[in-house]
Design a protein around this motif. Sequence first.
Motif, short mmCIF file in Angstrom:
data_model
loop_
_atom_site.label_atom_id
_atom_site.label_comp_id
_atom_site.label_asym_id
_atom_site.label_seq_id
_atom_site.Cartn_x
_atom_site.Cartn_y
_atom_site.Cartn_z
N UNK A 5 0.83 -1.20 0.00
CA UNK A 5 0.00 0.00 0.00
C UNK A 5 0.88 1.26 0.00
N UNK A 6 1.97 1.18 0.74
CA UNK A 6 2.80 2.38 0.92
C UNK A 6 4.28 2.00 1.02
N UNK A 7 5.13 2.96 0.71
CA UNK A 7 6.57 2.80 0.98
C UNK A 7 7.05 4.12 1.56
N UNK A 8 7.90 4.07 2.54
CA UNK A 8 8.39 5.31 3.15
C UNK A 8 9.12 6.17 2.13
N UNK A 9 8.85 7.47 2.18
CA UNK A 9 9.61 8.41 1.35
C UNK A 9 10.70 9.02 2.25
N UNK A 10 11.89 8.46 2.15
CA UNK A 10 12.99 8.93 2.99
C UNK A 10 13.80 10.03 2.30
N UNK A 11 13.37 10.41 1.09
CA UNK A 11 14.22 11.27 0.26
C UNK A 11 14.66 12.53 1.01
N UNK A 12 13.74 13.17 1.76
CA UNK A 12 14.10 14.43 2.43
C UNK A 12 15.19 14.23 3.49
N UNK A 13 15.27 13.01 3.99
CA UNK A 13 16.23 12.76 5.07
C UNK A 13 17.66 13.05 4.61
N UNK A 14 17.89 12.84 3.32
CA UNK A 14 19.27 12.96 2.82
C UNK A 14 19.57 14.36 2.32
N UNK A 15 18.57 15.26 2.35
CA UNK A 15 18.72 16.52 1.61
C UNK A 15 19.21 17.72 2.40
N UNK A 16 19.21 17.66 3.71
CA UNK A 16 19.52 18.87 4.45
C UNK A 16 18.40 19.89 4.28
N UNK A 17 18.70 21.17 4.49
CA UNK A 17 17.68 22.22 4.51
C UNK A 17 17.82 23.04 3.24
N UNK A 18 17.19 22.61 2.17
CA UNK A 18 17.47 23.20 0.87
C UNK A 18 16.20 23.15 0.02
N UNK A 19 15.62 24.32 -0.23
CA UNK A 19 14.31 24.38 -0.89
C UNK A 19 14.35 23.76 -2.29
N UNK A 20 15.41 24.06 -3.06
CA UNK A 20 15.45 23.54 -4.43
C UNK A 20 15.50 22.02 -4.42
#
Length: 533
Positions: free
Chosen positions: A290-305
């Motif tokens: 049904x779902x998979x965790x979206x961990x992408x933001x975890x690796x990004x730091x604080x960066x809007x782009x």
Amino acid sequence: MSGSTEEGQKPRWWQDAVIYQVYPRSFADGDGDGVGDLAGLLTRLPYIASLGVDGIWMTPFQPSPQVDQGYDVSDYCGVDPLFGTMAQFDELLAAAHALGLRIFLDVVPNHCSSEHLLFQAAVAAGPGSPERAMFHFAKGRDADTPPNNWQSVFGGRAWSRVNPGSDTDQEWYLHLFSPEQPDWNWRNPAVGDYFEDVLRFWFDKGVDGLRIDVAHALFKADGLPDAANADSVVDGLRSNLHVSDQEEVHEVYRRWRRVADSYSPERVLVGEVNLDPDRAARYTRHDEMHQAFAFAFVKLGWNAAAWAAVGTELEAARREHGAAPTWALENHDIVRSVTRFGGGERGAMRARAGLLAVLGLPGGAYIYQGQELNLPEVDVPLDARVDPMWHRGGVSRDGARIPLPWTVDSGDTFGFSSPGAPAPWLPTPEAWGSRSVEAHLNDSGSTLHLVTTALELRKQLREKEILAADDGGTWRVENGGLLICERGDQFLLAVAMGDDACHLPDGNVVLASSPLTPEGLLPPDAAAWVLRN
Ligand code: NOJ
């Protein structure tokens, strides 16, 4: 198609559910031995319900030698005495349901404990036996060289000799994690049958869903060939293509989905699929998880782009494969976001904003215990670290697993254990009381209050049909690093990720993680929910 439901079906509750992750050994200690347990969790269920979440994901409490804090399971259908009894689990499940909370458990299908009876039987049965075929046993290249060059995620090689020194048994066994965690051989159909029984055992009890550990790694490339990059598979199993994301694994989740769908109400599968968004999304096609965790933001730091780019990529994957992202900024494996986002006051502001952001995004979200208290990572003294990843690979996850502080002052454990109990299994820092649940409840501006307000508002916006369980998001960045995600034509989420305060698009700010400036701007490191006029 929207959500991972078939076209034309109504959105389901889980599509935008908010789930609270409980790490039982660090949540609440009911029996006063310094380790959290089911009894402790039972007494604290009303607290979790008061947050306004839809359910709880409990990390493993099944019998285990605890080498990897329970991710080395020796009996998939039991309760480790460290945490309590099956009768206590049944009571907990009933109490959670009575409070309107769903319960998700962890299932660990990639590996078990070396003390699991089937592994013990395999070791005893010897080379060539059907018992060994349940796992990956193979002859080494010579007595000291394993069958291939794969490295373990926890450091060191991914193979150990079964009987070091034996001339008759020269086999090695595969363990992507520690040597105490042998990998199952999913090419053997008996393994699939075994796990179907495990799923049914918990679903029959009424468990609402399962979180699937290292879901993308069950199948290894046929023939177990050498990895191109011999140095490491540490980066989330990414650099060794032979241990991750093999096509055959999808058949496992199709089978599990059929099992989950055969129950009423349907049971839910959420995967730890640590892959790039386009690959991870393939695990949530309409007949898989049904779902998979979206961990992408975890690796990004604080960066809007960077956030906007990943958000756009996830939205494209949602459109192609059907499932909305399931956001997670923290869990028991990840450095706490306060610390990841720079630490100190600024890190704390960003973590609050990040949490409000993910609660405003389309899809589901997970809150890791203590995230609602904005807890920072703790620098655990070297001699107190217990994580096997620290001992084998020099990376410690202990700092995100510190027992939760419940009270401002209460002996050494801040309400985690009863007075007079031994020290908790990981030491709590001196300042822990000022970060406790009690301290947050007494402060109307606390992160805990922000979370409960956000979850209440989220429900109201759903009821008014301003937000939908299966809506998508359009991402962009405005001047000064203002990240925007628009959901439909009435709601947008904004996060000020640059150094300056930002003008918000027209509309009413219905919730913000920090007060707006006197000019009505969103200050740096803050998030806002805006209703469009
Ligand atoms: C992911 C779990 O979250 C982590 O804690 C564990 O060490 C590995 N999988 C291995 O099971």
